[in-house]
Design a protein around this motif. Structure first.
Motif, PDB file in Angstrom:
ATOM      1  N   UNK A  79      41.413  47.614  34.047  1.00 33.79           N
ATOM      2  CA  UNK A  79      40.764  48.402  35.093  1.00 33.79           C
ATOM      3  C   UNK A  79      40.392  47.573  36.323  1.00 33.79           C
ATOM      4  N   UNK A  80      40.096  46.287  36.127  1.00 36.42           N
ATOM      5  CA  UNK A  80      39.616  45.483  37.247  1.00 36.42           C
ATOM      6  C   UNK A  80      40.305  44.129  37.378  1.00 36.42           C
ATOM      7  N   UNK A  81      40.282  43.342  36.337  1.00 35.84           N
ATOM      8  CA  UNK A  81      40.718  41.945  36.419  1.00 35.84           C
ATOM      9  C   UNK A  81      42.166  41.824  36.895  1.00 35.84           C
ATOM     10  N   UNK A  82      43.072  42.573  36.299  1.00 34.04           N
ATOM     11  CA  UNK A  82      44.490  42.469  36.666  1.00 34.04           C
ATOM     12  C   UNK A  82      44.714  42.789  38.138  1.00 34.04           C
ATOM     13  N   UNK A  83      44.098  43.841  38.622  1.00 34.70           N
ATOM     14  CA  UNK A  83      44.271  44.227  40.028  1.00 34.70           C
ATOM     15  C   UNK A  83      43.625  43.206  40.957  1.00 34.70           C
ATOM     16  N   UNK A  84      42.449  42.732  40.581  1.00 30.03           N
ATOM     17  CA  UNK A  84      41.727  41.773  41.422  1.00 30.03           C
ATOM     18  C   UNK A  84      42.509  40.471  41.544  1.00 30.03           C
ATOM     19  N   UNK A  85      43.182  40.075  40.476  1.00 26.62           N
ATOM     20  CA  UNK A  85      43.896  38.799  40.454  1.00 26.62           C
ATOM     21  C   UNK A  85      45.296  38.862  41.053  1.00 26.62           C
ATOM     22  N   UNK A  86      45.726  40.009  41.534  1.00 28.49           N
ATOM     23  CA  UNK A  86      47.076  40.124  42.091  1.00 28.49           C
ATOM     24  C   UNK A  86      47.316  39.131  43.225  1.00 28.49           C
ATOM     25  N   UNK A  87      46.315  38.869  44.009  1.00 26.32           N
ATOM     26  CA  UNK A  87      46.434  37.899  45.105  1.00 26.32           C
ATOM     27  C   UNK A  87      45.560  36.678  44.821  1.00 26.32           C
ATOM     28  N   UNK A  88      45.729  36.130  43.643  1.00 18.12           N
ATOM     29  CA  UNK A  88      44.852  35.046  43.203  1.00 18.12           C
ATOM     30  C   UNK A  88      44.899  33.813  44.098  1.00 18.12           C
ATOM     31  N   UNK A  89      45.980  33.602  44.796  1.00 20.06           N
ATOM     32  CA  UNK A  89      46.066  32.443  45.682  1.00 20.06           C
ATOM     33  C   UNK A  89      45.108  32.549  46.862  1.00 20.06           C
ATOM     34  N   UNK A  90      44.702  33.758  47.184  1.00 20.85           N
ATOM     35  CA  UNK A  90      43.777  33.977  48.299  1.00 20.85           C
ATOM     36  C   UNK A  90      42.305  33.960  47.877  1.00 20.85           C
ATOM     37  N   UNK A  91      42.040  33.855  46.592  1.00 19.15           N
ATOM     38  CA  UNK A  91      40.672  33.923  46.093  1.00 19.15           C
ATOM     39  C   UNK A  91      39.995  32.550  46.119  1.00 19.15           C
ATOM     40  N   UNK A  92      38.701  32.575  46.375  1.00 16.66           N
ATOM     41  CA  UNK A  92      37.925  31.329  46.338  1.00 16.66           C
ATOM     42  C   UNK A  92      37.734  30.900  44.890  1.00 16.66           C
ATOM     43  N   UNK A  93      37.389  29.649  44.711  1.00 15.45           N
ATOM     44  CA  UNK A  93      37.128  29.130  43.371  1.00 15.45           C
ATOM     45  C   UNK A  93      36.009  29.910  42.700  1.00 15.45           C
ATOM     46  N   UNK A  94      34.976  30.236  43.465  1.00 13.61           N
ATOM     47  CA  UNK A  94      33.857  30.994  42.932  1.00 13.61           C
ATOM     48  C   UNK A  94      34.301  32.345  42.386  1.00 13.61           C
ATOM     49  N   UNK A  95      35.134  33.043  43.141  1.00 18.57           N
ATOM     50  CA  UNK A  95      35.623  34.349  42.689  1.00 18.57           C
ATOM     51  C   UNK A  95      36.458  34.213  41.425  1.00 18.57           C
ATOM     52  N   UNK A  96      37.311  33.205  41.381  1.00 18.79           N
ATOM     53  CA  UNK A  96      38.159  32.993  40.206  1.00 18.79           C
ATOM     54  C   UNK A  96      37.301  32.670  38.985  1.00 18.79           C
ATOM     55  N   UNK A  97      36.281  31.862  39.163  1.00 18.37           N
ATOM     56  CA  UNK A  97      35.390  31.534  38.046  1.00 18.37           C
ATOM     57  C   UNK A  97      34.703  32.786  37.500  1.00 18.37           C
ATOM     58  N   UNK A  98      34.247  33.654  38.394  1.00 21.07           N
ATOM     59  CA  UNK A  98      33.603  34.894  37.956  1.00 21.07           C
ATOM     60  C   UNK A  98      34.584  35.795  37.213  1.00 21.07           C
ATOM     61  N   UNK A  99      35.801  35.884  37.722  1.00 22.06           N
ATOM     62  CA  UNK A  99      36.810  36.727  37.080  1.00 22.06           C
ATOM     63  C   UNK A  99      37.166  36.185  35.699  1.00 22.06           C
ATOM     64  N   UNK A 100      37.224  34.868  35.571  1.00 22.05           N
ATOM     65  CA  UNK A 100      37.496  34.269  34.256  1.00 22.05           C
ATOM     66  C   UNK A 100      36.381  34.626  33.277  1.00 22.05           C
ATOM     67  N   UNK A 101      35.146  34.583  33.741  1.00 24.29           N
ATOM     68  CA  UNK A 101      34.011  34.969  32.887  1.00 24.29           C
ATOM     69  C   UNK A 101      34.135  36.422  32.457  1.00 24.29           C
ATOM     70  N   UNK A 102      34.509  37.265  33.395  1.00 24.82           N
ATOM     71  CA  UNK A 102      34.653  38.701  33.082  1.00 24.82           C
ATOM     72  C   UNK A 102      35.787  38.897  32.078  1.00 24.82           C
ATOM     73  N   UNK A 103      36.938  38.307  32.358  1.00 32.81           N
ATOM     74  CA  UNK A 103      38.116  38.496  31.508  1.00 32.81           C
ATOM     75  C   UNK A 103      37.922  37.937  30.103  1.00 32.81           C
ATOM     76  N   UNK A 104      37.269  36.804  30.014  1.00 30.80           N
ATOM     77  CA  UNK A 104      37.126  36.136  28.719  1.00 30.80           C
ATOM     78  C   UNK A 104      36.004  36.715  27.875  1.00 30.80           C
ATOM     79  N   UNK A 105      35.124  37.480  28.514  1.00 33.33           N
ATOM     80  CA  UNK A 105      33.970  37.991  27.801  1.00 33.33           C
ATOM     81  C   UNK A 105      32.854  36.965  27.699  1.00 33.33           C
ATOM     82  N   UNK A 106      32.966  35.877  28.448  1.00 32.82           N
ATOM     83  CA  UNK A 106      31.945  34.808  28.424  1.00 32.82           C
ATOM     84  C   UNK A 106      30.605  35.283  28.948  1.00 32.82           C
ATOM     85  N   UNK A 107      30.599  36.434  29.586  1.00 31.07           N
ATOM     86  CA  UNK A 107      29.352  36.983  30.140  1.00 31.07           C
ATOM     87  C   UNK A 107      28.588  37.798  29.122  1.00 31.07           C
ATOM     88  N   UNK A 108      29.231  38.108  28.011  1.00 34.14           N
ATOM     89  CA  UNK A 108      28.634  39.001  27.006  1.00 34.14           C
ATOM     90  C   UNK A 108      27.769  38.261  26.014  1.00 34.14           C
TER      91      UNK A 108
END
Length: 108
Positions: A79-108
Motif C-alpha cells: 500500500x505504501x512502501x513499494x510506491x514510495x520507493x519507486x524513485x528511491x534514488x531521489x530520497x534522502x537518507x532520512x526518508x530511506x531509513x524511515x521506510x526501512x523501519x516501516x517495511x521491516x516492522x522495526x517500528x512495531x
C-alpha cells in the motif's frame, strides 16, 4: 478545522506561537487524518507532514503516531512502501531509513 492544504502552516504557527487550543485542534485533526488514511495519497500526506513537523517544530509525536499507524497495517508494503520507493534514488537518507523501519516492522 484546517484543511489539508493549510494544515502545515496552521500547525507550525500554533506551535511557534504556543497557542495551546490550536495545537490541540491540529493534533486532533491530524489523528483523524491518520485514521482515515486508506490510500497511497493520504498515507503519503500524513507521512510527509509528520516528517516535516518533527523537523520544523521539533514535535516527534506526529511522526510517532504515523509510524504506529504503519505498524498496524498488514499491507503496508504494497500500500505504501513499494510506491514510495519507486524513485528511491531521489530520497534522502532520512526518508530511506524511515521506510526501512516501516517495511521491516522495526517500528512495531
Amino acid at each position: 478545522k484546517p484543511n489539508t492544504h493549510l494544515f502545515r502552516d496552521i500547525t507550525k504557527m500554533a506551535h511557534v506561537f504556543k497557542v495551546t487550543w490550536m495545537v490541540e485542534r491540529c493534533e486532533e485533526y491530524f489523528q483523524g487524518m491518520i485514521q482515515n488514511a486508506n490510500d497511497y495519497k493520504s498515507l503519503l500526506f500524513v507521512f510527509e507532514e509528520a516528517r516535516y513537523l518533527k523537523n520544523a517544530v521539533k514535535k516527534p509525536g506526529y511522526l510517532d503516531a504515523v509510524m504506529e499507524m504503519f505498524c498496524k497495517m498488514m499491507d503496508r508494503g504494497a500500500m505504501f512502501v513499494e510506491k514510495y520507493m519507486q524513485n528511491y534514488l531521489d530520497l534522502s537518507t532520512n526518508k530511506i531509513e524511515l521506510i526501512i523501519k516501516i517495511a521491516s516492522g522495526a517500528i512495531c
